[in-house]
Design an enzyme around this catalytic site. Structure first.
Site, PDB file in Angstrom:
ATOM      1  N   ASP A 238       4.308   0.447  12.160  1.00 49.49           N
ATOM      2  CA  ASP A 238       3.152  -0.211  11.538  1.00 49.49           C
ATOM      3  C   ASP A 238       3.028  -1.682  11.938  1.00 49.49           C
ATOM      4  O   ASP A 238       2.069  -2.348  11.539  1.00 49.49           O
ATOM      5  CB  ASP A 238       3.231  -0.100  10.002  1.00 49.49           C
ATOM      6  CG  ASP A 238       2.984   1.312   9.526  1.00 49.49           C
ATOM      7  OD1 ASP A 238       2.488   2.136  10.308  1.00 49.49           O
ATOM      8  OD2 ASP A 238       3.291   1.607   8.346  1.00 49.49           O
TER       9      ASP A 238
ATOM     10  N   ARG B 104      -8.808  -0.656   4.274  1.00 50.84           N
ATOM     11  CA  ARG B 104      -7.980   0.401   3.694  1.00 50.84           C
ATOM     12  C   ARG B 104      -6.629  -0.152   3.251  1.00 50.84           C
ATOM     13  O   ARG B 104      -6.065   0.316   2.258  1.00 50.84           O
ATOM     14  CB  ARG B 104      -7.734   1.512   4.728  1.00 50.84           C
ATOM     15  CG  ARG B 104      -8.934   2.385   4.985  1.00 50.84           C
ATOM     16  CD  ARG B 104      -8.518   3.582   5.805  1.00 50.84           C
ATOM     17  NE  ARG B 104      -7.259   4.114   5.296  1.00 50.84           N
ATOM     18  CZ  ARG B 104      -6.401   4.811   6.002  1.00 50.84           C
ATOM     19  NH1 ARG B 104      -6.628   5.090   7.254  1.00 50.84           N
ATOM     20  NH2 ARG B 104      -5.285   5.251   5.449  1.00 50.84           N
TER      21      ARG B 104
ATOM     22  N   CYS C  23      -5.170  12.565  13.104  1.00 51.29           N
ATOM     23  CA  CYS C  23      -5.899  11.319  12.907  1.00 51.29           C
ATOM     24  C   CYS C  23      -5.749  10.462  14.154  1.00 51.29           C
ATOM     25  O   CYS C  23      -5.125  10.881  15.123  1.00 51.29           O
ATOM     26  CB  CYS C  23      -5.426  10.589  11.659  1.00 51.29           C
ATOM     27  SG  CYS C  23      -3.852   9.793  11.855  1.00 51.29           S
TER      28      CYS C  23
ATOM     29  N   ARG D 101       0.233  14.351  13.289  1.00 52.62           N
ATOM     30  CA  ARG D 101       0.764  14.149  11.938  1.00 52.62           C
ATOM     31  C   ARG D 101       0.765  15.399  11.063  1.00 52.62           C
ATOM     32  O   ARG D 101       0.102  15.445  10.017  1.00 52.62           O
ATOM     33  CB  ARG D 101       0.017  13.004  11.251  1.00 52.62           C
ATOM     34  CG  ARG D 101       0.083  11.719  12.029  1.00 52.62           C
ATOM     35  CD  ARG D 101      -0.612  10.586  11.350  1.00 52.62           C
ATOM     36  NE  ARG D 101       0.134  10.066  10.221  1.00 52.62           N
ATOM     37  CZ  ARG D 101      -0.301   9.080   9.440  1.00 52.62           C
ATOM     38  NH1 ARG D 101      -1.486   8.561   9.666  1.00 52.62           N
ATOM     39  NH2 ARG D 101       0.430   8.646   8.451  1.00 52.62           N
TER      40      ARG D 101
ATOM     41  N   LYS E 232       0.848  -1.207   0.000  1.00 51.98           N
ATOM     42  CA  LYS E 232       0.000   0.000   0.000  1.00 51.98           C
ATOM     43  C   LYS E 232       0.879   1.251   0.000  1.00 51.98           C
ATOM     44  O   LYS E 232       0.668   2.168  -0.794  1.00 51.98           O
ATOM     45  CB  LYS E 232      -0.887   0.012   1.255  1.00 51.98           C
ATOM     46  CG  LYS E 232      -1.526   1.360   1.527  1.00 51.98           C
ATOM     47  CD  LYS E 232      -2.409   1.353   2.755  1.00 51.98           C
ATOM     48  CE  LYS E 232      -1.714   1.629   4.068  1.00 51.98           C
ATOM     49  NZ  LYS E 232      -1.439   3.054   4.345  1.00 51.98           N
ATOM     50  N   ASN E 233       1.861   1.276   0.902  1.00 52.51           N
ATOM     51  CA  ASN E 233       2.626   2.510   1.076  1.00 52.51           C
ATOM     52  C   ASN E 233       3.661   2.740  -0.024  1.00 52.51           C
ATOM     53  O   ASN E 233       4.357   3.749  -0.026  1.00 52.51           O
ATOM     54  CB  ASN E 233       3.275   2.545   2.462  1.00 52.51           C
ATOM     55  CG  ASN E 233       2.225   2.747   3.546  1.00 52.51           C
ATOM     56  OD1 ASN E 233       1.081   3.090   3.235  1.00 52.51           O
ATOM     57  ND2 ASN E 233       2.594   2.530   4.792  1.00 52.51           N
TER      58      ASN E 233
HETATM   59  N1  EPU Z   1       6.045  14.591  11.017  1.00 50.09           N
HETATM   60  C1  EPU Z   1       6.037  15.929  11.302  1.00 50.09           C
HETATM   61  N2  EPU Z   1       6.031  16.810  10.248  1.00 50.09           N
HETATM   62  C2  EPU Z   1       6.014  16.421   8.954  1.00 50.09           C
HETATM   63  C3  EPU Z   1       6.009  15.053   8.680  1.00 50.09           C
HETATM   64  C4  EPU Z   1       6.034  14.142   9.723  1.00 50.09           C
HETATM   65  O1  EPU Z   1       6.048  16.332  12.467  1.00 50.09           O
HETATM   66  O2  EPU Z   1       5.988  17.276   8.070  1.00 50.09           O
HETATM   67  C5  EPU Z   1       6.080  13.597  12.117  1.00 50.09           C
HETATM   68  C6  EPU Z   1       4.807  12.765  12.200  1.00 50.09           C
HETATM   69  O3  EPU Z   1       3.798  13.418  12.935  1.00 50.09           O
HETATM   70  C7  EPU Z   1       5.314  11.506  12.866  1.00 50.09           C
HETATM   71  C8  EPU Z   1       6.730  11.362  12.286  1.00 50.09           C
HETATM   72  O4  EPU Z   1       7.090  12.652  11.831  1.00 50.09           O
HETATM   73  O5  EPU Z   1       5.380  11.689  14.237  1.00 50.09           O
HETATM   74  C9  EPU Z   1       6.873  10.367  11.153  1.00 50.09           C
HETATM   75  O6  EPU Z   1       5.829  10.564  10.212  1.00 50.09           O
HETATM   76  P1  EPU Z   1       5.959  10.245   8.659  1.00 50.09           P
HETATM   77  O7  EPU Z   1       5.855  11.520   7.913  1.00 50.09           O
HETATM   78  O8  EPU Z   1       7.140   9.392   8.401  1.00 50.09           O
HETATM   79  O9  EPU Z   1       4.634   9.399   8.408  1.00 50.09           O
HETATM   80  P2  EPU Z   1       3.802   9.406   7.082  1.00 50.09           P
HETATM   81  O10 EPU Z   1       4.699   9.622   5.940  1.00 50.09           O
HETATM   82  O11 EPU Z   1       2.621  10.290   7.242  1.00 50.09           O
HETATM   83  C10 EPU Z   1       4.058   6.878   6.521  1.00 50.09           C
HETATM   84  C11 EPU Z   1       3.138   5.717   6.296  1.00 50.09           C
HETATM   85  C12 EPU Z   1       2.522   5.323   7.628  1.00 50.09           C
HETATM   86  C13 EPU Z   1       3.652   4.937   8.587  1.00 50.09           C
HETATM   87  C14 EPU Z   1       4.636   6.106   8.729  1.00 50.09           C
HETATM   88  C15 EPU Z   1       5.843   5.780   9.569  1.00 50.09           C
HETATM   89  C16 EPU Z   1       2.405   6.066   4.037  1.00 50.09           C
HETATM   90  C17 EPU Z   1       1.308   6.392   3.103  1.00 50.09           C
HETATM   91  N3  EPU Z   1       2.117   6.105   5.343  1.00 50.09           N
HETATM   92  O12 EPU Z   1       3.266   7.915   7.054  1.00 50.09           O
HETATM   93  O13 EPU Z   1       1.703   4.194   7.382  1.00 50.09           O
HETATM   94  O14 EPU Z   1       3.137   4.615   9.856  1.00 50.09           O
HETATM   95  O15 EPU Z   1       5.095   6.505   7.416  1.00 50.09           O
HETATM   96  O16 EPU Z   1       6.520   4.687   9.054  1.00 50.09           O
HETATM   97  O17 EPU Z   1       3.503   5.746   3.605  1.00 50.09           O
HETATM   98  C18 EPU Z   1      -0.038   2.701   7.787  1.00 50.09           C
HETATM   99  O18 EPU Z   1       0.242   2.149   6.711  1.00 50.09           O
HETATM  100  O19 EPU Z   1      -0.850   2.190   8.617  1.00 50.09           O
HETATM  101  C19 EPU Z   1       0.581   3.965   8.129  1.00 50.09           C
HETATM  102  C20 EPU Z   1       0.096   4.784   9.069  1.00 50.09           C
END
Ligand code: EPU
Length: 422
Positions: free
Chosen positions: A310, A402, A116, A121, A22-23
């Protein structure tokens, strides 16, 4: 609303085929906005999130044709560079269209994702990176509104304040069409980032270092179409591994990448499971663990190659039935313990201390009605239900849909008694 009904205490046995990630599929689909030529994704998972992103892209004017595990996308007639709140609120990954839209069309309006279930996030790092590349970005009426006054983004050195997966992906896609060199420091090293880079390179992008903490991108003027096979889903794979251990079964995963699972495999070995791997398969044997049960194993989540956040809920389900006590520390998201109260309803013994759960293993879980709160929490509850005695009913199973392709069918084929009830 659909529910899952599980009759537990049946060990899982047999082979299961792992779907595309998915990711990875979501950023790969968003990357198709970077070219007017067709992009074809193979091994594309059949998931609600993939459908949600398809709808978002179609709304922009993208042609999206779906076949079995195959999606063809062509962005030659994009009319609207917008991701409205209705879509973004159901799937935060919609923010992945921001980088490609700004890079190719010079403007975008993308609803700012709210908090969320698992945490606040924010997407400030995505915005900061685009600003460093010369975009003007404001938040207006809840939307991120971005434009590029000079027409084309300009390469920049970007060091993100924390490691962000979709942030790295958004900036890498934007940089692919920017003028000059971009260096992303503190980049996410997840296999899904490397998979996106591999497809971008097929499209003509010049990217080095994806999969490490420093990615170098030499922008090009235009990108072409490509065909790409989505990397296997390491989280789906890990979920089946945990289900096999919790039910003391013997399961072989097919079509997976064992090295993407290293952190989890180490922990499952520590728990007492026997693990064997080949080029694209993993077998977990948990039907003859010393003492007849898994040993409690502590973990601390972290970015790849560490133990994935995850997988935290699913690994907690394994620990609920283990011998001894484990400490599970969540370092990525501030509110990712929503499954704890539901596991307690099944008879688990868990205490939350700040960002750590202390799980004291019990000999038996007993079936109950529980509620899914987010995608991976749901997977943890499914595993606990498979291992619990009696009947477990999991409500709000749309969370599971999802991100897992046909999970109940795959589990049933492994011998689980599981059914969807409307
Ligand atoms: N963060 C910030 N600012 C930003 C971006 C991130 O503060 O601009 C913080 C987030 O709040 C969090 C941390 O940095 O505390 C890491 O977040 P990240 O941005 O890496 O998460 P994401 O990209 O939104 C992806 C996956 C998630 C997975 C996380 C961590 C996708 C579509 N989603 O989310 O997947 O948990 O990386 O590995 O790639 C899931 O599949 O169930 C899922 C939630």
């Amino acid at each position: 609303m659909d529910k899952l009904r599980i009759e537990g205490e049946r060990p899982l046995h047999g082979d299961v085929q792992i779907s595309g990630a998915k990711n990875a599929a979501l950023p790969l689909m968003a990357a198709s906005l970077l070219t007017d030529q067709p992009v074809v994704l193979l091994n594309a998972p059949e998931l609600m999130d993939v459908r949600t992103l398809s709808q978002l892209l179609t709304g922009m004017g993208m042609q999206v044709d779906r076949g079995e595990e195959r999606i063809r996308l062509q962005a030659d007639r994009i009319t609207v560079c917008e991701a409205p709140y209705e879509r973004v609120k159901t799937m935060r990954a919609s923010v992945l269209v921001l980088g490609p839209l700004v890079a190719r069309f010079g403007h975008a309006r993308v609803s700012l994702p709210g908090g969320c279930a698992i945490g606040a996030r924010p997407v400030d790092q995505h915005i900061k990176g685009l600003q460093l590349m010369g975009a003007q970005v404001q938040v207006e009426h809840g939307d991120i509104v971005a434009s590029v006054p000079r027409g084309r983004l300009k390469g920049a050195r970007i060091s993100t304040d924390m490691i962000t997966v979709t942030g790295t992906e958004n900036l890498m896609m934007a940089a692919a069409l920017a003028e000059g060199e971009t260096v992303i420091e503190n980049a996410a090293q997840e296999p899904e980032v490397a998979d996106l880079a591999a497809m971008l390179v097929k499209m003509g992008a010049r990217i080095e270092g994806a999969g490490s903490s420093r990615i170098r991108i030499q922008g090009v003027e235009r990108l072409r179409g490509a065909e790409h096979v989505t990397v296997p889903d390491r989280i789906e794979a890990g979920t089946f591994l945990c289900a096999a251990v919790a039910t003391r079964g013997d399961v072989t995963l097919r079509r997976c990448v064992p090295e993407h699972l290293d952190a989890l495999l180490d922990k499952l070995r520590e728990a007492g499971a026997r693990i064997t791997t080949g080029a694209n398969w993993v077998r977990v044997q948990a039907d003859a663990m010393p003492g007849g049960r898994a040993r409690a194993v502590s973990v601390r989540t972290s970015e790849y190659p560490g133990f994935p956040t995850d997988m935290q809920a699913q690994f907690m389900a394994v620990n609920c039935l283990a011998m001894g006590a484990a400490h599970l520390t969540e370092t990525i998201f501030e509110n990712r313990f929503m499954h704890v109260q539901e596991l307690v309803r099944l008879g688990a013994n868990i205490a939350i201390e700040g960002n750590t759960c202390v799980v004291q293993g019990v000999e038996r879980l007993s079936g109950a009605t529980v509620m899914a709160t987010d995608l991976r929490a749901s997977a943890g509850l499914v595993i606990a239900g498979l291992a619990a005695e009696g009947t477990t009913v999991i409500e709000r199973i749309y969370h599971l849909d999802r991100g897992y392709a046909g999970m109940e069918h795959k589990l049933a084929a492994l011998g689980a008694r599981i059914a969807r009830v409307s």
